[in-house]
Write a protein that holds these residues in place. Structure first.
Motif, PDB file in Angstrom:
ATOM      1  N   GLY A 135     -53.213  17.429   8.916  1.00  0.00           N
ATOM      2  CA  GLY A 135     -53.969  18.677   8.862  1.00  0.00           C
ATOM      3  C   GLY A 135     -53.661  19.651   9.984  1.00  0.00           C
ATOM      4  N   SER A 136     -52.708  19.313  10.842  1.00  0.00           N
ATOM      5  CA  SER A 136     -52.348  20.205  11.953  1.00  0.00           C
ATOM      6  C   SER A 136     -50.940  20.747  11.720  1.00  0.00           C
ATOM      7  N   PHE A 137     -50.807  22.062  11.647  1.00  0.00           N
ATOM      8  CA  PHE A 137     -49.512  22.676  11.346  1.00  0.00           C
ATOM      9  C   PHE A 137     -49.162  23.724  12.382  1.00  0.00           C
ATOM     10  N   GLU A 138     -47.933  23.684  12.864  1.00  0.00           N
ATOM     11  CA  GLU A 138     -47.446  24.750  13.725  1.00  0.00           C
ATOM     12  C   GLU A 138     -46.080  25.167  13.188  1.00  0.00           C
ATOM     13  N   VAL A 139     -45.995  26.385  12.669  1.00  0.00           N
ATOM     14  CA  VAL A 139     -44.711  26.862  12.159  1.00  0.00           C
ATOM     15  C   VAL A 139     -43.880  27.279  13.361  1.00  0.00           C
ATOM     16  N   ILE A 140     -42.809  26.519  13.668  1.00  0.00           N
ATOM     17  CA  ILE A 140     -42.020  26.839  14.867  1.00  0.00           C
ATOM     18  C   ILE A 140     -40.784  27.673  14.533  1.00  0.00           C
ATOM     19  N   GLY A 141     -40.440  27.738  13.250  1.00  0.00           N
ATOM     20  CA  GLY A 141     -39.314  28.572  12.862  1.00  0.00           C
ATOM     21  C   GLY A 141     -39.420  28.934  11.389  1.00  0.00           C
ATOM     22  N   GLU A 142     -38.938  30.131  11.057  1.00  0.00           N
ATOM     23  CA  GLU A 142     -38.946  30.530   9.643  1.00  0.00           C
ATOM     24  C   GLU A 142     -37.836  31.539   9.403  1.00  0.00           C
ATOM     25  N   THR A 143     -37.554  31.838   8.156  1.00  0.00           N
ATOM     26  CA  THR A 143     -36.468  32.770   7.881  1.00  0.00           C
ATOM     27  C   THR A 143     -36.918  34.197   8.133  1.00  0.00           C
ATOM     28  N   ARG A 144     -35.994  34.976   8.664  1.00  0.00           N
ATOM     29  CA  ARG A 144     -36.319  36.386   8.934  1.00  0.00           C
ATOM     30  C   ARG A 144     -35.934  37.268   7.757  1.00  0.00           C
ATOM     31  N   ASP A 145     -35.188  36.706   6.809  1.00  0.00           N
ATOM     32  CA  ASP A 145     -34.818  37.512   5.634  1.00  0.00           C
ATOM     33  C   ASP A 145     -34.863  36.642   4.388  1.00  0.00           C
ATOM     34  N   ASP A 146     -33.700  36.248   3.877  1.00  0.00           N
ATOM     35  CA  ASP A 146     -33.673  35.442   2.655  1.00  0.00           C
ATOM     36  C   ASP A 146     -34.044  33.989   2.942  1.00  0.00           C
ATOM     37  N   ALA A 147     -34.691  33.356   1.947  1.00  0.00           N
ATOM     38  CA  ALA A 147     -34.869  31.912   2.021  1.00  0.00           C
ATOM     39  C   ALA A 147     -33.525  31.279   1.678  1.00  0.00           C
ATOM     40  N   ALA A 148     -33.316  30.030   2.122  1.00  0.00           N
ATOM     41  CA  ALA A 148     -32.040  29.365   1.867  1.00  0.00           C
ATOM     42  C   ALA A 148     -31.744  29.319   0.359  1.00  0.00           C
TER      43      ALA A 148
END
Ligand SMILES: [Zn+2]
Lengths: 233, 338
Positions: free
Chosen positions: B151-164
């Motif tokens: 139940g604990s989530f930390e988004v440390i990275g994500e796409t800045r444009d297109d998803a893969a």
């Protein structure tokens, strides 16, 4: 016989519970709220006020279209899910007919319409006495609709929130033939929906799965795809 | 403790899905109706078409789910549904069906985040070990999520444009491959010895974010230049060059994050984690790093409702509840529920 009526075909919302031909509860609102947020809490509230349980229902009526695609889908998804899981018949009624029924008794034809943007409408016309369709539900330009109505050569009562958007062009084309219903008749009512549904024979509960909104238009993507297919031949 | 049976519904994109999950770990039934055959005509998912198909399918899919489980609504503990992110019109079908069903049978509702679902798909395979790092890669997402505990989530990275996955579909179109493009590129890439050299988007030195639009443009430019020179491109070599770039960036960043956060387990989730090239590269990297690495089986990687039920089980136990006013949240953020 206890009916639940769900009308979410455009921005107004109406929900009604009718028992043995009498309105028990009805809500009619025009607050431009998101149906997804309001419909289920409203249904729950009306059941609580009427002191009824979902299982007490005998049948469900829903406005099946035309109208806003999202609005139709929310109403139909809720109606369909309730009907399926409670094993009750589901009856669909044209949302244009539900609206036109507000003017029943008018000596002439009643034209209900929804703005479909770019000078287009979803519209139909009904005999004011019998409520039988004179012009079926369809998607048309406002000009095309008015030409058909002119040919009927009888007074036309325009009904619905969107009729005012076209008041100028309607009056220009139809003159005295056009009459505009008062605003108290502009909102569709769940009780009218149920009244019209009761005139139909009840479908079997198995048919619920196949129930879908009547959009009266295919999607743009599909229209383009069909065009491309024809070109390729 | 009584057994907990959760009916889960997922309609965030082009899959109409329902499942029944026992105690958050066991799949009792899991039904997915895919729209790929219909959406293929358009080379991608058309939202209005997706919404229309969901309305056609929804009650049939839920009924089939109950029938396969041989269960009555009265035996259920709760109804879970994907609240977002996703296509709003598509989300609304699942949400309103869930609300109507929950109302009809007086059941509690649980609103689930789609990405939490993808991560929790792993609970249906083996228990998660914390701290944990999840790489979620799909047509709509590319995210690195750190989890300290359930139940604990930390988004440390994500796409800045297109998803893969989106980049895969676009490159597939350049190579005249049908939608969805991922499996085709993966197959072609394995047929080449050597790939065309394409750039890697590492971004800032410490960033765990991703960017795939530059790579996509590089592929398009490459094809364009070859066309102008009147030369044929070699689709296998282009596919391999593209895939190598995607896989290297994903693997390197995931490995670096796993080390920095000192995780016990790394999970790959989402439709793109079915990609053989990516799977092999991650497996190798984490074997060398001696960090436990898991990927759920293919049918739990792509969108399904079993994963929503698995996440919902933990949310239910933590006291998370939705209500009849729930709305579709197309841009819903991944937040901790503890
Ligand atoms: Zn997904």
């Amino acid at each position: 016989m206890i009916w639940l009526g769900i009308e979410t075909s455009n921005s107004p919302l109406s929900i009604a519970i009718v028992k043995d031909g009498q309105i028990v509860e009805e809500i009619v609102q025009n607050e431009k709220l998101t149906h997804s947020v309001t419909v289920m809490p409203t249904i729950e509230e009306l059941f609580r006020k009427a002191n009824l349980n979902p299982a007490d229902l005998d049948a469900i009526a829903v406005s099946e279209g035309p109208g806003s695609y999202t609005g139709l889908r929310i109403g139909v998804t809720i109606a369909k899910t309730l009907a399926w899981t409670l094993k009750k018949p589901l009856v669909g009624v044209s949302s244009l007919q539900v609206l036109a029924a507000n003017g029943q008794g008018f000596a002439g034809v009643i034209c209900s319409l929804f703005d479909a943007r770019r000078q287009n409408v979803y519209a139909a016309a009904y005999d004011g006495e019998t409520m039988q369709p004179v012009i079926q539900d369809h998607h048309n330009s406002i000009g095309g609709l008015l030409e058909q109505l002119q040919l009927l050569n009888t007074p036309v009562l325009f009904i619905g929130l969107d009729a005012v958007n076209f008041k100028e062009v309607i009056t220009a084309q139809l003159g005295n033939q056009a009459i505009f219903a008062s605003t108290s008749l502009a909102l569709p009512r769940g009780s009218k929906l149920i009244e019209l549904a009761q005139k139909q024979s009840l479908p079997s509960v198995e048919e619920v799965h196949n129930f879908v909104p009547k959009y009266h238009r295919i999607t743009e993507a599909e229209a383009n795809w069909i065009k491309d297919q024809k070109k390729g031949q | 403790m009584n057994d907990q049976y959760i009916l889960a519904i997922e309609t965030s994109c082009d899959e109409t899905a329902a499942a029944i999950i026992l105690n958050g770990r066991e799949i009792i039934s899991n039904v997915v109706a895919s729209q790929i055959e219909s959406q293929k005509r358009f080379g991608g998912v058309v939202p209005e078409v997706a919404s229309r198909h969901h309305v056609e399918q929804i009650t049939m899919i839920i009924e089939e789910t109950l029938e396969k489980a041989n269960m009555q609504p009265s035996e259920l503990t709760a109804v879970a549904v994907t609240e977002g992110p996703g296509l709003v019109g598509a989300l609304l079908i699942g949400i309103n069906a869930a609300k109507a069903f929950a109302f009809a049978h007086s059941l509690p509702l649980i609103p689930v985040h789609h990405i939490a679902g993808h991560i929790y798909a792993n609970e249906l395979v083996e228990p998660m070990q914390f701290p944990l790092l999840a790489l979620v890669v799909s047509g709509g997402h590319t995210e690195l999520v750190f989890m300290k505990e359930h139940g604990s989530f930390e988004v440390i990275g994500e796409t800045r444009d297109d998803a893969a996955g989106e980049a895969y579909d676009k490159v597939a179109r350049v190579l005249n491959m049908p939608y969805p493009g991922g499996p085709h590129i993966d197959r072609l890439a394995h047929e080449a010895e050597e790939g065309v050299e394409f750039p890697r988007a590492w971004l800032e030195e410490n960033s765990y974010d991703f960017s795939f639009s530059g790579l996509k443009s590089a592929v398009i430019n490459y094809k364009h230049n070859m066309d102008q020179r009147g030369e044929e491109i070699d689709p296998q070599k282009v596919a391999k060059g593209f895939q190598d770039s995607v896989v290297e960036v994903l693997t390197t960043k995931t490995l670096r994050a796993a080390r920095q956060y000192q995780v016990k387990q790394v999970i790959a989730a989402g439709g793109v984690s079915a990609n053989k090239g990516l799977r092999t590269s991650l497996e190798q990297a984490f074997e060398e790093a001696k960090i436990s690495f898991v990927v759920p089986p293919l049918k739990l990687c792509t969108d399904n409702a079993a994963m929503i039920g698995a996440a919902a089980a933990h949310m239910y136990n933590a006291g998370v509840r939705g209500n009849l006013a729930m709305n579709g949240l197309p841009g819903k953020e991944l937040k901790s529920w503890i």
